[in-house]
Each structure stands twice: as C-alpha cells, then as structure tokens.
Write an enzyme that holds these catalytic residues in place. Structure first.
Site, PDB file in Angstrom:
ATOM      1  N   SER A  82      99.022  51.933  74.026  1.00 47.86           N
ATOM      2  CA  SER A  82      99.737  51.206  75.121  1.00 47.86           C
ATOM      3  C   SER A  82     100.280  49.496  74.048  1.00 47.86           C
ATOM      4  CB  SER A  82      99.102  50.528  76.355  1.00 47.86           C
ATOM      5  OG  SER A  82      98.810  51.612  77.309  1.00 47.86           O
ATOM      6  N   THR A 188      98.615  46.078  78.413  1.00 54.38           N
ATOM      7  CA  THR A 188      98.840  45.074  77.107  1.00 54.38           C
ATOM      8  C   THR A 188      97.358  44.556  76.724  1.00 54.38           C
ATOM      9  OG1 THR A 188     101.431  44.515  78.137  1.00 54.38           O
ATOM     10  CG2 THR A 188      99.542  42.711  76.841  1.00 54.38           C
ATOM     11  N   THR A 206     101.861  45.107  73.199  1.00 52.83           N
ATOM     12  CA  THR A 206     101.800  45.367  73.808  1.00 52.83           C
ATOM     13  C   THR A 206     103.941  46.552  73.653  1.00 52.83           C
ATOM     14  OG1 THR A 206     102.685  45.804  76.176  1.00 52.83           O
ATOM     15  CG2 THR A 206     103.813  44.735  75.380  1.00 52.83           C
ATOM     16  N   ARG A 216     114.596  46.201  76.070  1.00 49.63           N
ATOM     17  CA  ARG A 216     114.173  45.679  77.384  1.00 49.63           C
ATOM     18  C   ARG A 216     113.188  45.088  76.896  1.00 49.63           C
ATOM     19  NH1 ARG A 216     108.169  44.827  79.362  1.00 49.63           N
ATOM     20  NH2 ARG A 216     108.810  44.881  81.741  1.00 49.63           N
ATOM     21  N   THR A 239      98.722  40.499  82.062  1.00 49.47           N
ATOM     22  CA  THR A 239      99.127  42.080  82.103  1.00 49.47           C
ATOM     23  C   THR A 239      99.426  42.826  83.198  1.00 49.47           C
ATOM     24  OG1 THR A 239      98.409  44.197  81.348  1.00 49.47           O
ATOM     25  CG2 THR A 239      96.799  42.601  82.358  1.00 49.47           C
ATOM     26  N   GLY A 240     100.042  43.975  83.475  1.00 51.26           N
ATOM     27  CA  GLY A 240     101.419  44.360  84.358  1.00 51.26           C
ATOM     28  C   GLY A 240     102.462  43.794  84.840  1.00 51.26           C
TER      29      GLY A 240
END
Ligand code: ASP
Length: 338
Positions: A82, A188, A206, A216, A239-240
C-alpha cells in the site's frame, strides 16, 4: 507514559493488542528535555520498522523532520502493498503515489500527489518544502522535479496505459464510479514524531485506494486532511477512505481539539464523532486517526474499520489497538486489506 513496554514480534502481536486495548494511548504529561521523549507513532502494524528507524535518529539528537523522512523511507523501500512503488495500482494498472511532510519548526509543509515511478515520494515532498516556494506538486511535474533533484525514479509507461484505459472505458460507456464507494485495498503510513527538544514533525505516504480513478488524489498529501502538525499543540495523521477525511479537514480538526485541551485519544474520537454526525455514512466511515501532543502523549480512534497503530519510546515499540466508534469492519493483520 506507560513504563511496561516490550518489544514485540509477529507471534506476540495478538497478545500485546489484547493487553493494551483496555487502556490505549498514554497519559503522563512530559516535556522537552524530559527522559520520556522522544516518541514516534505510526499507523498500522507495518509502521514498526519505520518507527524504530525514526526513534533511533531522534535518540541520537536528530531532528524530527529527518526522522520522519527516514522512517517513512523504510516503509517505501519495503515490499508493502500500500506504500511506495510496490503499492496498489489505479484502475488503469498504474501506481500513483501521494505523500506529504510537515515540520512543526517554521510550520513548513511539502507534498506530492499522483506521482508515478518515484522510489521515495516522501523525499520528493521534503524537497518541495525545502527547495521550492510551493507546498504541493502533482503528476508529471512532481516526477520531473524528482528527476531534477537527482532522486531515484524508474521508467513509467503510465501515459500509454492511461490513454488505453480511458479509450476502452469510453468504448464500453462505463458508468462512473458511485461517489463514496471506493473499491480495493488501501493503507497509508502516517508517522508522527516528537524529538528530544519537544519539536514535532509528521509525514504520510501511500498508493491510495486500489482501483481508484486515474488522477484521484486522497487525503494523505493534503495538509490538514491526512496530516497536520502544529508545534504549539501537537500532530495528527489519518488512514482509511480519504474522501471521508478530506471533506472535514480531519487531521486539522484533531489538532484543534487537542488545542482545546483534549487528550490525543479524546481528540481523535471527538473528531470522528463530529464527522459521523454530519456524514451520510454515519460511523461507517472507514477512517482512523492517530495523534501526538507536544507533551509526548499519544492516542488514536477509529470508525468503521478495526485499526492498530505502533508507539515507540524508550521502553520499546508497542502495537496498540485503537478505541472504536460504531461497528468496526475487520482489517487483516498487518494492516493491508487483501
Ligand atoms: N487514506 C488513503 C487514501 O484515501 C488510503 C488509506 O489510508 O487507506 O488514499
């Protein structure tokens, strides 16, 4: 600060989490020059080697900014799925990377977004901060800047891949993605550090959401969203699902709540409460925050996803299970969704 810290290895992670989850975060107030500094916190279990690199530099008297960059480089150079060039590709099969760094000293920041073929986006972000009058460089401009700075880049066929993907998509008359419904894996590294002198810095890196629309950009390189550092108060990182952070300036909000006197744990939780009150997704945000204040106290909170972070101080590194808001979806061990 808790004194019963212990080093952990993969096989003991579950036990450490169970033991720590009842009293996540730390309480004792410390200050510059006190022996409980430095402290490093980062997102997900995979942050441990990054923390330990950063911590060693801080203990030797290094600056938090340097510690943050060097720590995050460890994750970027690893096989992490990631973060870095081994990260998750976008819908066209291209890895586009986001990163930022912020120095509490001088309130300086630098970011890169949607950059391709760069080995260490965190180092490019630092150069943006230190060598340009700007904060954020994107896409090919960021890549060319990295080349000009002599930073490591690899060949990229991104342009051809993107062109082919958009052509095919037009031919298929594909429906746009449903807003707010990102797909695929993502994580991340957000890393926050306080040095021996009580100054703070933070960074993020990330590959963003797996299968994202080409171009994006998530929360991670956006100052105030994926990261915020204020030497007068503390630092926060996220993060998320970035879209659920960016619309609320999430990390800025956490720092402002600490400014009002909240412990980092409570500031993270209150930020999530405020977001979930307004957001159509309620508590199903898929967002987690970490925070570190100017006293060396740290904490976190999560909504919609299970979350663990790593804290490193003189007692060693510890994996901490985050307090949660609402039902939590399980994220596989290691942090990376598979
Ligand atoms: N926040 C990142 C993004 O939205 C992904 C993650 O941390 O899981 O790009």
């Amino acid at each position: 600060m808790k004194t019963t810290r212990r080093d952990f290895v993969a096989s003991t992670v579950a036990m450490a989490v169970t033991a720590r989850s009842l009293h996540a975060g730390n309480d004792a107030q410390t200050g510059p020059g006190q022996s409980s500094l430095p402290v490093v916190v980062s997102t997900w279990p995979f942050g441990k080697p990054a923390n330990e690199r950063a911590f060693a530099l801080l203990l030797a008297g290094g600056r938090p900014l340097e510690a943050v960059e060097q720590g995050i480089r460890v994750t970027e150079a690893s096989a992490n799925p990631s973060v870095g060039l081994g990260g998750i590709p976008n819908a066209a099969g291209v890895v586009q990377l986001d990163a930022c760094i912020m120095d509490g000293v001088g309130h300086r920041a630098g970011s890169v977004a949607g950059v391709e073929g760069v080995r260490h986006p965190i180092s490019v972000a630092r150069r943006v901060m230190e060598k340009t009058p700007h904060v954020l460089l994107v896409g090919d401009g960021a890549r060319q800047f990295a080349v000009a700075e002599g930073l490591e880049v690899v060949e990229s066929d991104a342009h051809e891949r993107h062109a082919a993907w958009w052509k095919q998509r037009a031919a298929e008359r594909a429906a746009p993605d449903t807003p707010g419904s990102p797909r695929g894996n993502h994580d991340t590294i957000a890393l926050l550090a306080i040095g021996l002198d009580g100054t703070l810095a933070g960074g993020c890196s990330t590959s963003g959401l797996g299968g994202k629309l080409p171009g994006r950009v998530g929360d991670s390189p956006i100052i105030g969203s994926g990261l915020y550092v204020d030497n007068e108060v503390g630092a926060a990182g996220a993060t998320g699902i970035g879209e659920n952070v960016m619309r609320y300036c999430g990390s800025f909000l956490v720092v402002e709540l600490m400014r009002q006197g909240l412990h980092p744990n409570d500031a993270c939780m209150e930020a999530l409460r405020r977001i979930s009150r307004q957001d159509p997704k309620g508590t199903a945000l898929g967002v987690s925050f970490i925070a570190l204040d100017k006293h060396g106290r740290y904490g976190s909170a999560t909504a919609g996803q299970e979350f663990q972070y790593v804290a490193t101080d003189r007692g060693g590194s510890e994996l901490i299970s985050s307090p949660g808001l609402g039902p939590l979806v399980r994220v596989p061990e290691g942090g990376n969704r598979r």
